[in-house]
Each structure stands twice: as C-alpha cells, then as structure tokens.
Design a protein around this motif. Sequence first.
Motif, PDB file in Angstrom:
ATOM      1  N   VAL A  56       0.861  -1.184   0.000  1.00  0.00           N
ATOM      2  CA  VAL A  56       0.000   0.000   0.000  1.00  0.00           C
ATOM      3  C   VAL A  56       0.898   1.235   0.000  1.00  0.00           C
ATOM      4  O   VAL A  56       1.726   1.408   0.891  1.00  0.00           O
ATOM      5  N   VAL A  57       0.723   2.084  -1.004  1.00  0.00           N
ATOM      6  CA  VAL A  57       1.645   3.201  -1.228  1.00  0.00           C
ATOM      7  C   VAL A  57       0.929   4.538  -1.043  1.00  0.00           C
ATOM      8  O   VAL A  57       0.022   4.866  -1.814  1.00  0.00           O
ATOM      9  N   PRO A  58       1.303   5.316  -0.024  1.00  0.00           N
ATOM     10  CA  PRO A  58       0.714   6.658   0.129  1.00  0.00           C
ATOM     11  C   PRO A  58       1.245   7.593  -0.950  1.00  0.00           C
ATOM     12  O   PRO A  58       2.303   7.342  -1.538  1.00  0.00           O
ATOM     13  N   ASN A  59       0.526   8.678  -1.196  1.00  0.00           N
ATOM     14  CA  ASN A  59       0.892   9.527  -2.336  1.00  0.00           C
ATOM     15  C   ASN A  59       1.905  10.606  -2.004  1.00  0.00           C
ATOM     16  O   ASN A  59       2.313  11.357  -2.867  1.00  0.00           O
ATOM     17  N   ASN A  60       2.339  10.683  -0.743  1.00  0.00           N
ATOM     18  CA  ASN A  60       3.266  11.769  -0.378  1.00  0.00           C
ATOM     19  C   ASN A  60       4.570  11.236   0.197  1.00  0.00           C
ATOM     20  O   ASN A  60       5.243  11.921   0.950  1.00  0.00           O
ATOM     21  N   LEU A  61       4.930  10.002  -0.178  1.00  0.00           N
ATOM     22  CA  LEU A  61       6.067   9.394   0.499  1.00  0.00           C
ATOM     23  C   LEU A  61       7.388   9.782  -0.144  1.00  0.00           C
ATOM     24  O   LEU A  61       7.481   9.971  -1.351  1.00  0.00           O
ATOM     25  N   PRO A  62       8.448   9.891   0.683  1.00  0.00           N
ATOM     26  CA  PRO A  62       9.796   9.940   0.145  1.00  0.00           C
ATOM     27  C   PRO A  62      10.258   8.507  -0.112  1.00  0.00           C
ATOM     28  O   PRO A  62       9.791   7.578   0.541  1.00  0.00           O
ATOM     29  N   PHE A  63      11.160   8.316  -1.063  1.00  0.00           N
ATOM     30  CA  PHE A  63      11.629   6.968  -1.379  1.00  0.00           C
ATOM     31  C   PHE A  63      12.787   6.597  -0.457  1.00  0.00           C
ATOM     32  O   PHE A  63      13.950   6.662  -0.819  1.00  0.00           O
ATOM     33  N   SER A  64      12.471   6.183   0.758  1.00  0.00           N
ATOM     34  CA  SER A  64      13.491   5.762   1.719  1.00  0.00           C
ATOM     35  C   SER A  64      13.438   4.247   1.870  1.00  0.00           C
ATOM     36  O   SER A  64      12.354   3.656   1.914  1.00  0.00           O
ATOM     37  N   THR A  65      14.594   3.616   1.951  1.00  0.00           N
ATOM     38  CA  THR A  65      14.638   2.155   2.094  1.00  0.00           C
ATOM     39  C   THR A  65      15.661   1.737   3.145  1.00  0.00           C
ATOM     40  O   THR A  65      16.063   0.576   3.191  1.00  0.00           O
ATOM     41  N   ASP A  66      16.092   2.677   3.994  1.00  0.00           N
ATOM     42  CA  ASP A  66      17.151   2.375   4.960  1.00  0.00           C
ATOM     43  C   ASP A  66      16.715   1.352   6.005  1.00  0.00           C
ATOM     44  O   ASP A  66      17.473   0.449   6.356  1.00  0.00           O
ATOM     45  N   GLU A  67      15.488   1.500   6.509  1.00  0.00           N
ATOM     46  CA  GLU A  67      15.025   0.626   7.578  1.00  0.00           C
ATOM     47  C   GLU A  67      13.592   0.171   7.310  1.00  0.00           C
ATOM     48  O   GLU A  67      12.776   0.917   6.764  1.00  0.00           O
ATOM     49  N   ILE A  68      13.313  -1.059   7.723  1.00  0.00           N
ATOM     50  CA  ILE A  68      11.993  -1.655   7.563  1.00  0.00           C
ATOM     51  C   ILE A  68      11.496  -2.103   8.930  1.00  0.00           C
ATOM     52  O   ILE A  68      12.207  -2.807   9.659  1.00  0.00           O
ATOM     53  N   ILE A  69      10.295  -1.691   9.289  1.00  0.00           N
ATOM     54  CA  ILE A  69       9.661  -2.196  10.517  1.00  0.00           C
ATOM     55  C   ILE A  69       8.909  -3.483  10.187  1.00  0.00           C
ATOM     56  O   ILE A  69       8.141  -3.528   9.214  1.00  0.00           O
ATOM     57  N   PHE A  70       9.143  -4.520  10.983  1.00  0.00           N
ATOM     58  CA  PHE A  70       8.309  -5.715  10.902  1.00  0.00           C
ATOM     59  C   PHE A  70       7.589  -5.862  12.230  1.00  0.00           C
ATOM     60  O   PHE A  70       8.201  -6.136  13.260  1.00  0.00           O
ATOM     61  N   ALA A  71       6.279  -5.634  12.219  1.00  0.00           N
ATOM     62  CA  ALA A  71       5.478  -5.688  13.442  1.00  0.00           C
ATOM     63  C   ALA A  71       4.994  -7.113  13.673  1.00  0.00           C
ATOM     64  O   ALA A  71       4.411  -7.729  12.778  1.00  0.00           O
ATOM     65  N   THR A  72       5.242  -7.637  14.866  1.00  0.00           N
ATOM     66  CA  THR A  72       4.870  -9.012  15.156  1.00  0.00           C
ATOM     67  C   THR A  72       4.574  -9.185  16.640  1.00  0.00           C
ATOM     68  O   THR A  72       5.071  -8.422  17.470  1.00  0.00           O
ATOM     69  N   GLU A  73       3.788 -10.196  16.949  1.00  0.00           N
ATOM     70  CA  GLU A  73       3.522 -10.561  18.337  1.00  0.00           C
ATOM     71  C   GLU A  73       4.185 -11.879  18.719  1.00  0.00           C
ATOM     72  O   GLU A  73       3.953 -12.387  19.813  1.00  0.00           O
ATOM     73  N   PHE A  74       4.980 -12.433  17.786  1.00  0.00           N
ATOM     74  CA  PHE A  74       5.674 -13.713  18.029  1.00  0.00           C
ATOM     75  C   PHE A  74       4.700 -14.840  18.344  1.00  0.00           C
ATOM     76  O   PHE A  74       5.059 -15.796  19.033  1.00  0.00           O
ATOM     77  N   THR A  75       3.482 -14.752  17.849  1.00  0.00           N
ATOM     78  CA  THR A  75       2.496 -15.805  18.125  1.00  0.00           C
ATOM     79  C   THR A  75       2.522 -16.908  17.081  1.00  0.00           C
ATOM     80  O   THR A  75       1.871 -17.936  17.258  1.00  0.00           O
ATOM     81  N   ASP A  76       3.256 -16.686  15.984  1.00  0.00           N
ATOM     82  CA  ASP A  76       3.319 -17.688  14.923  1.00  0.00           C
ATOM     83  C   ASP A  76       4.766 -17.991  14.566  1.00  0.00           C
ATOM     84  O   ASP A  76       5.623 -17.105  14.566  1.00  0.00           O
ATOM     85  N   ASN A  77       5.004 -19.238  14.227  1.00  0.00           N
ATOM     86  CA  ASN A  77       6.319 -19.657  13.758  1.00  0.00           C
ATOM     87  C   ASN A  77       6.549 -19.051  12.380  1.00  0.00           C
ATOM     88  O   ASN A  77       5.765 -19.304  11.459  1.00  0.00           O
ATOM     89  N   PRO A  78       7.592 -18.229  12.199  1.00  0.00           N
ATOM     90  CA  PRO A  78       7.809 -17.581  10.898  1.00  0.00           C
ATOM     91  C   PRO A  78       8.107 -18.603   9.806  1.00  0.00           C
ATOM     92  O   PRO A  78       9.125 -19.286   9.848  1.00  0.00           O
ATOM     93  N   ASP A  79       7.194 -18.741   8.864  1.00  0.00           N
ATOM     94  CA  ASP A  79       7.357 -19.685   7.767  1.00  0.00           C
ATOM     95  C   ASP A  79       8.537 -19.266   6.883  1.00  0.00           C
ATOM     96  O   ASP A  79       8.792 -18.074   6.675  1.00  0.00           O
ATOM     97  N   GLU A  80       9.221 -20.262   6.344  1.00  0.00           N
ATOM     98  CA  GLU A  80      10.408 -19.989   5.534  1.00  0.00           C
ATOM     99  C   GLU A  80      10.094 -19.103   4.338  1.00  0.00           C
ATOM    100  O   GLU A  80      10.886 -18.250   3.946  1.00  0.00           O
ATOM    101  N   ASN A  81       8.907 -19.293   3.730  1.00  0.00           N
ATOM    102  CA  ASN A  81       8.545 -18.533   2.539  1.00  0.00           C
ATOM    103  C   ASN A  81       7.699 -17.307   2.838  1.00  0.00           C
ATOM    104  O   ASN A  81       7.648 -16.385   2.033  1.00  0.00           O
ATOM    105  N   GLU A  82       7.038 -17.308   3.990  1.00  0.00           N
ATOM    106  CA  GLU A  82       6.097 -16.237   4.302  1.00  0.00           C
ATOM    107  C   GLU A  82       6.756 -14.863   4.316  1.00  0.00           C
ATOM    108  O   GLU A  82       6.207 -13.884   3.811  1.00  0.00           O
ATOM    109  N   LEU A  83       7.955 -14.790   4.881  1.00  0.00           N
ATOM    110  CA  LEU A  83       8.626 -13.503   5.021  1.00  0.00           C
ATOM    111  C   LEU A  83       9.494 -13.144   3.819  1.00  0.00           C
ATOM    112  O   LEU A  83      10.079 -12.055   3.777  1.00  0.00           O
ATOM    113  N   THR A  84       9.570 -14.039   2.834  1.00  0.00           N
ATOM    114  CA  THR A  84      10.443 -13.803   1.685  1.00  0.00           C
ATOM    115  C   THR A  84      10.193 -12.468   0.986  1.00  0.00           C
ATOM    116  O   THR A  84      11.158 -11.786   0.610  1.00  0.00           O
ATOM    117  N   PRO A  85       8.931 -12.033   0.776  1.00  0.00           N
ATOM    118  CA  PRO A  85       8.718 -10.745   0.093  1.00  0.00           C
ATOM    119  C   PRO A  85       9.393  -9.577   0.810  1.00  0.00           C
ATOM    120  O   PRO A  85       9.967  -8.690   0.171  1.00  0.00           O
TER     121      PRO A  85
END
Length: 272
Positions: free
Chosen positions: A135-164
Amino acid sequence: MLAAMKNILIPTDFSKDAQKAIDYAIHIFKREECVFYLLHAYFIVPSAPDNRENYKQKLDELADKLDTEGHNPKHEFKDLFVFGTLANALEETIPTYKIDYVFIGTKGSTAMREMFMGSNTFRTIKTVDSCPVMVVPNNLPFSTDEIIFATEFTDNPDENELTPMLDIARIWNSTIIVVHIGTGKELNAGQLKNKERLEQRLKGLPHRFLEVKETVSVTKALHRLAKENNKIGLIAMVRHRHSFFVELSRESVVKKMAFKAEVPLLVIPDIN
C-alpha cells in the motif's frame, strides 16, 4: 539468492495515487528484472456510457510511455484490461501471471474520511491472499534504509512467508527492525521460541529487535515510530487469519495502517 524475474501487478485508475504506486514499484525493483503488469478493471454500469475503448487506449499509452521513458532494460511493461470488478480482476490475474507483489496507491490520512469498505485499497488487501500487497501513500519519500516488521511472536515464521519482505531488505541492504508492541505481559514460552526462530530466519541480514510499550493503540505506536525515524521507509506485517493477539491482525488495525499510511505498508498474507 533472489529470483531471476519478478512479476509485479499494479491496478490503475489513471489517478495520481495509482501513478505513485507505479513509480514506487519501479523504484523498489529498479535493479531487478521485472515484468510490470498494469491492470485496469472496467466495470460496465448499464446507465453509464460505454468508454471501454478510451480506457483501453489510455492503458496502452501508459504502458508504452513507461517502457519508452524508463530506459531500464531490466523492466518490461504489459497492460491488462479486464472486465469486471477489481476484486474479480485480481483473482483472475494473480494466478495467471504468477504475481509476486501487488502495488496499490492510497490517499493516505485524508482517506480516513471515506468508508473503509468502499475503498479499493482495503478491498484489495482483503481479496489477495496468495501474494503480498504493498500500500503506497501519495506523499512518500523513497526511503529504504530501515523496515519495521510488526509481530507478536504468536506464529512460527514460515520460511517462505517472510520472503517478500526479506527480498526487499536484501535488494536495498535495509535494516529490519522487529517491533513487538508490548501489552504489559511477559512473552510466553511459545512466543519466546518463535522469537528465536525469527532471529535465525533473519541471520545474515542487518536487524534488531525493539520492544515498544503500547500506550494508546498498536496503530498509533507504529505510526509514531515511523514519524520519529525518517530512515524507516516501510512497515510490514502478516495478515493472519487467526491470531492470539487479535488487535494486531484484525481488520480495524490493517485498515487504519493502510489509510493513515505515511510510509508504504507491506501486507503479507498468512500462508500457514
């Protein structure tokens, strides 16, 4: 090692919001071999004039323009004109063209005034369950330095699920910040084990874990983090079908994250 070719689907209604999603997708994968599929879903309303030929022409012209002006030999643009609703068009095209990502624009915070369920953006998030939606907002700067991954650790991270998310992090050498929104309770044994598994999954990539106290809501906590740190260029979360921590994955939070987005939001479907 990244896949040799990525297939990116971008719905367009020829608006500035849709163009922003196109620009962002091209930017994110500018070093990768990609086919960008520009999708226009044309829904015939009996009482309205039939403008299908005009829209077909606009779609052709858009694909030709991007192909000509981009000057990137790794990129190819194809147009898809599909009759029906956007939801039906997505269900048809994603498996047919083996789509890896869907990019869609949103108006950002101003869209909060709109009815959530009437939005193509949230309808897309709900419809697509076989590949991630950006989902892309229309006023964003193109920054790629850091990515937040929000999680509650309630699921085992699947090998392919996080690939994207991991693929984007590898392309840009981004640091992944694993954010846990605290509820005042200690992590249970299952959550601790899943946290260890996630640590192993991220091995070899720049990353760190961050515990954030929830003061008002998950959504506000994540937006505050992004606002306070201008290096954060993306927030990612898994849209679970079922979750112990209901608030993170229930529709209301995904809606608010999408419609108040000031940085892109990567919604990853739960494939377990």
